[in-house]
Design a protein around this motif. Sequence first.
Motif, mmCIF file in Angstrom:
data_model
loop_
_atom_site.group_PDB
_atom_site.id
_atom_site.type_symbol
_atom_site.label_atom_id
_atom_site.label_comp_id
_atom_site.label_asym_id
_atom_site.label_seq_id
_atom_site.Cartn_x
_atom_site.Cartn_y
_atom_site.Cartn_z
ATOM 1 N N VAL A 53 0.839 -1.205 0.000
ATOM 2 C CA VAL A 53 0.000 0.000 0.000
ATOM 3 C C VAL A 53 0.872 1.251 0.000
ATOM 4 N N SER A 56 2.654 1.670 -3.364
ATOM 5 C CA SER A 56 1.719 2.137 -4.387
ATOM 6 C C SER A 56 1.341 3.600 -4.166
ATOM 7 N N ALA A 57 1.111 3.962 -2.920
ATOM 8 C CA ALA A 57 0.749 5.348 -2.605
ATOM 9 C C ALA A 57 1.908 6.291 -2.920
ATOM 10 N N GLU A 127 -5.309 1.976 -7.223
ATOM 11 C CA GLU A 127 -4.096 1.160 -7.133
ATOM 12 C C GLU A 127 -3.614 1.028 -5.694
ATOM 13 N N THR A 128 -3.834 2.052 -4.890
ATOM 14 C CA THR A 128 -3.405 2.010 -3.494
ATOM 15 C C THR A 128 -4.273 1.048 -2.687
#
Length: 144
Positions: A53, A56-57, A127-128
């Motif tokens: 996460v 991705s973030a 995506e996150t």
Amino acid sequence: MTSPTDPFTASIIPFEVPEQMRAFAEKGVSQARDNYAKFKDVAESHNGTIEAVFSSASKGASEYSAKVLEFFKANTTSSLDFAQSLFGVKSPSEAMELWTSHTKTQFETLTAQAKELATLGQKVATETVEPIKASAAKFYKPAA
């Protein structure tokens, strides 16, 4: 000297634990070990999810920042070009026409940029959240 009423100085009388109590305690310890092992596995799995996460973030924030800087550069260049064009104006009506044209173009540009940023923001958010959804799907089966 030991006193029969003083619990700290009284001699300890050994006693035996009944077999049922011993079996119950051993069963409790065994269950605690099993639960700890399950908890450890889940925690390690969730650590991987949290790392995914944040990764991705971070990637999404970098993309978003790069896009904002790109727009900032384009808008600054446009404003400087407009200011330079104003220096070549010969009449107030020509200045007003140039101003109106620039304002209309900037409005259209800013609208397109806002839509692009919104789309990028949704993509980054999706995506996150994806690693969280994938992790949750492993542990929680949807109700039928």
